[in-house]
Design a protein around this motif. Structure first.
Motif, short mmCIF file in Angstrom:
data_model
loop_
_atom_site.label_atom_id
_atom_site.label_comp_id
_atom_site.label_asym_id
_atom_site.label_seq_id
_atom_site.Cartn_x
_atom_site.Cartn_y
_atom_site.Cartn_z
N GLU A 98 0.86 -1.18 0.00
CA GLU A 98 0.00 0.00 0.00
C GLU A 98 0.90 1.23 0.00
OE1 GLU A 98 -3.29 -0.32 -0.03
OE2 GLU A 98 -3.78 -2.25 0.88
N GLU A 99 0.81 2.04 -1.03
CA GLU A 99 1.68 3.21 -1.20
C GLU A 99 0.89 4.48 -0.94
OE1 GLU A 99 4.13 1.13 -4.92
OE2 GLU A 99 2.76 2.82 -5.27
N GLY A 100 1.50 5.42 -0.22
CA GLY A 100 0.80 6.66 0.05
C GLY A 100 1.61 7.62 0.89
N HIS A 101 0.91 8.47 1.63
CA HIS A 101 1.53 9.44 2.53
C HIS A 101 0.85 9.36 3.89
CE1 HIS A 101 3.02 11.07 -1.29
NE2 HIS A 101 3.93 11.71 -0.59
N TRP A 102 1.65 9.55 4.95
CA TRP A 102 1.12 9.53 6.30
C TRP A 102 0.54 10.90 6.66
CZ3 TRP A 102 0.41 5.08 8.68
CH2 TRP A 102 1.21 3.98 8.36
N VAL A 103 -0.76 10.92 6.89
CA VAL A 103 -1.43 12.15 7.32
C VAL A 103 -1.34 12.21 8.85
CG1 VAL A 103 -3.56 13.48 7.27
CG2 VAL A 103 -2.99 11.95 5.37
N PRO A 104 -0.73 13.22 9.42
CA PRO A 104 -0.50 13.23 10.87
C PRO A 104 -1.76 13.54 11.67
CG PRO A 104 0.30 15.26 9.90
CD PRO A 104 -0.13 14.39 8.76
N ASP A 105 -1.81 13.02 12.89
CA ASP A 105 -2.80 13.40 13.91
C ASP A 105 -4.24 13.30 13.44
OD1 ASP A 105 -0.71 14.02 15.68
OD2 ASP A 105 -0.52 16.02 14.84
N VAL A 106 -4.57 12.18 12.82
CA VAL A 106 -5.95 11.95 12.39
C VAL A 106 -6.73 11.36 13.55
CG1 VAL A 106 -7.46 10.75 10.77
CG2 VAL A 106 -5.22 11.58 10.01
N GLU A 107 -7.86 11.97 13.87
CA GLU A 107 -8.71 11.47 14.94
C GLU A 107 -9.78 10.55 14.35
OE1 GLU A 107 -10.17 14.86 17.10
OE2 GLU A 107 -8.33 14.98 18.31
N ILE A 108 -9.80 9.31 14.86
CA ILE A 108 -10.78 8.31 14.43
C ILE A 108 -11.65 7.95 15.62
CG2 ILE A 108 -11.13 6.05 13.40
CD1 ILE A 108 -9.65 7.86 11.53
N GLU A 109 -12.95 7.99 15.43
CA GLU A 109 -13.87 7.60 16.50
C GLU A 109 -14.41 6.20 16.19
OE1 GLU A 109 -17.08 9.84 19.31
OE2 GLU A 109 -17.28 10.15 17.16
N TYR A 110 -14.47 5.36 17.22
CA TYR A 110 -14.99 4.00 17.10
C TYR A 110 -16.22 3.89 17.99
CZ TYR A 110 -10.04 3.65 15.89
OH TYR A 110 -8.80 3.88 15.35
N PHE A 111 -17.28 3.27 17.47
CA PHE A 111 -18.50 3.19 18.27
C PHE A 111 -19.11 1.81 18.16
CE2 PHE A 111 -19.63 4.67 14.08
CZ PHE A 111 -20.80 4.01 13.76
N GLY A 112 -19.72 1.38 19.28
CA GLY A 112 -20.33 0.07 19.34
C GLY A 112 -21.83 0.14 19.46
N PRO A 113 -22.49 -1.02 19.47
CA PRO A 113 -23.96 -1.06 19.52
C PRO A 113 -24.55 -0.55 20.82
CG PRO A 113 -23.03 -3.26 19.75
CD PRO A 113 -21.90 -2.36 19.39
N LYS A 114 -23.74 -0.46 21.89
CA LYS A 114 -24.26 -0.01 23.18
C LYS A 114 -23.98 1.46 23.45
CE LYS A 114 -23.89 -4.59 25.27
NZ LYS A 114 -23.35 -5.40 26.40
N GLY A 115 -23.55 2.19 22.43
CA GLY A 115 -23.34 3.62 22.59
C GLY A 115 -21.98 4.03 23.08
N ARG A 121 -5.84 8.90 18.11
CA ARG A 121 -5.19 9.94 17.32
C ARG A 121 -3.83 9.43 16.88
NH1 ARG A 121 -4.63 14.04 20.84
NH2 ARG A 121 -6.71 14.89 20.40
N THR A 122 -3.68 9.17 15.59
CA THR A 122 -2.43 8.65 15.03
C THR A 122 -2.28 9.16 13.60
OG1 THR A 122 -3.41 6.67 14.02
CG2 THR A 122 -2.67 6.47 16.31
N PRO A 123 -1.10 9.01 13.02
CA PRO A 123 -1.00 9.19 11.57
C PRO A 123 -1.82 8.11 10.87
CG PRO A 123 1.17 9.21 12.61
CD PRO A 123 0.21 8.72 13.65
N VAL A 124 -2.36 8.43 9.70
CA VAL A 124 -3.10 7.48 8.87
C VAL A 124 -2.50 7.50 7.48
CG1 VAL A 124 -5.32 6.96 7.79
CG2 VAL A 124 -5.24 7.62 10.19
N LEU A 125 -2.26 6.33 6.91
CA LEU A 125 -1.72 6.27 5.56
C LEU A 125 -2.83 6.52 4.55
CD1 LEU A 125 0.96 5.63 4.00
CD2 LEU A 125 -0.02 3.35 3.62
N ALA A 126 -2.74 7.64 3.85
CA ALA A 126 -3.66 7.94 2.75
C ALA A 126 -3.15 7.20 1.52
CB ALA A 126 -3.71 9.44 2.50
N VAL A 127 -3.84 6.14 1.13
CA VAL A 127 -3.35 5.24 0.09
C VAL A 127 -3.64 5.82 -1.29
CG1 VAL A 127 -3.53 2.93 -0.90
CG2 VAL A 127 -3.64 3.24 1.58
N GLU A 128 -2.57 5.94 -2.08
CA GLU A 128 -2.68 6.43 -3.45
C GLU A 128 -2.65 5.29 -4.47
OE1 GLU A 128 0.74 8.80 -3.05
OE2 GLU A 128 -0.25 10.12 -1.62
#
Length: 366
Positions: A98-115, A121-128
């Motif tokens: 997977e080739e791309g660039h690391w986007v810094p400080d990306v906030e990802i929220e995870y949610f479950g069925p019980k609320g 907060r980590t870098p995320v590889l934006a895949v090109e």
């Protein structure tokens, strides 16, 4: 030496219990359990979590066999490639780069069925571009597969984000697989409240129904742990531990002295990858002792080509390499929960079988 925690199911907002003074999780009470976002049917498919990124809900595959969150660049439209670090994630099993660039400080929220909601907060590889690159060599090729070595473009990253939460992968073709890129050990909030570093112990637990972040005295009960060795990047990041160890024995042979290799419990694949000194033929039996035969946490046995127990992989792919290595595939998780403690460097197993299985043994005694 294996160490035992007590036995108790995990809950959100665990209350403190009386624990020995040496309990590494004493005083840590902040935790959250997020249910898988897709049905987990006997671990036949990889687990996934519901996520929100840039305000859009998506489903992300969760892979313990790699490190680093990645998604198609169209999911991260605000980043500028000229200002981001060039990077890659290479999957040795599929030979996909997977080739791309690391986007810094990306906030990802995870949610479950019980609320319950957690945020990383980590870098995320934006895949090109994602390509099959069987001859990929990071030292020679950097972050890009040579055009004459590419066997075709694949579309996996476009279809669904892929989040690697494994550890011990920061070597060889995966030198960017460092702890700062592991979403599940870089949690910053629970239910929109910033975590309290004095009450939140980084780490995670994987069960049939969920992933649990924040290790406590309660939710680690029932686990037996092994100490991990320092990885190649440990001096740079004290969370960079090597993978756990395993000993291997074929057929009726005894465990060979020193024949201990790296163990990877990989939610990303159904097959097993095995390096055990010689070809593992159909009908052969192989025994595993984790981490070794002298002081095991667990032992189990499979037979190649015979699904006589639920821990047997879909198939076994092996080589005659003299450097032992076992990627169990995700069927291992039909009988064990696992946890990773990135602070003290521990890996833990918790048996969830009936105790009547003749192909697996758990050793909860010190």
């Amino acid at each position: 030496m294996p160490r035992l925690a007590a036995s108790h199911p995990p809950f959100f907002n665990d209350t403190a219990v009386e624990v020995p003074v040496l309990d590494k999780f004493a005083g840590f009470t902040e935790t959250a359990e997020v249910g898988w976002g897709s049905p987990n049917v006997g671990w036949r498919v990889a687990p996934a979590l519901n996520i929100i990124v840039n305000g859009i809900r998506r489903l992300a595959t969760i892979d313990t066999g790699s490190t680093g969150a990645l998604m198609d660049k169209s999911f991260l439209p605000s980043f500028n490639p000229e200002e981001a670090e060039e990077g890659h994630v290479f999957y040795s099993s599929s030979k996909i780069l997977e080739e791309g660039h690391w986007v810094p400080d990306v906030e990802i929220e995870y949610f479950g069925p019980k609320g319950v909601r957690i945020m990383s907060r980590t870098p995320v590889l934006a895949v090109e571009r994602a390509v099959r690159c069987p001859q990929y060599n990071q030292t020679l090729h950097g972050h890009r597969c040579p055009r004459n070595a590419t066997l075709g473009v694949v579309k996996r990253a476009v279809q669904q984000p892929y989040f690697g939460i494994g550890f011990g992968r920061d070597r060889d073709t995966s030198s960017q697989a460092t702890p700062d890129r592991n979403p599940m050990i870089n949690i910053v909030s629970i239910n929109n409240v910033t975590i309290d570093r004095t009450k939140y112990h980084p780490g995670y637990i994987i069960t049939d129904r969920s992933i649990i972040v924040g290790l406590t005295s309660n939710n680690t009960q029932g686990f037996v742990t092994m100490d991990l060795e320092k990885g190649p990047n440990w001096e740079k990041d004290k969370r960079a531990w090597a993978g756990p160890k395993v000993s291997v024995a074929l057929n009726n042979e005894t465990y060979v002295m020193g024949f201990q290799g790296s163990l990877l419990v990989d939610t990303g694949v159904t097959q097993m990858y095995l390096k055990a000194g010689r070809q593992f033929q159909p009908g052969d039996e192989v025994k595993f002792a984790i981490p070794d035969e002298k002081s095991p946490i667990a032992t189990y046995t499979i037979t190649n080509g015979n699904r006589r127990n639920v821990m047997s992989p879909y198939k076994v792919l092996n080589s005659t390499s003299l450097t032992p290595y076992v990627n169990t595939g995700r069927n291992f998780l039909t009988k064990f929960d696992v946890f990773f403690n990135p602070v003290e460097g521990q890996y833990g197993l918790r048996f969830k079988g009936s105790g009547q299985e003749n192909f697996v043994k758990f050793y909860p005694a010190v």
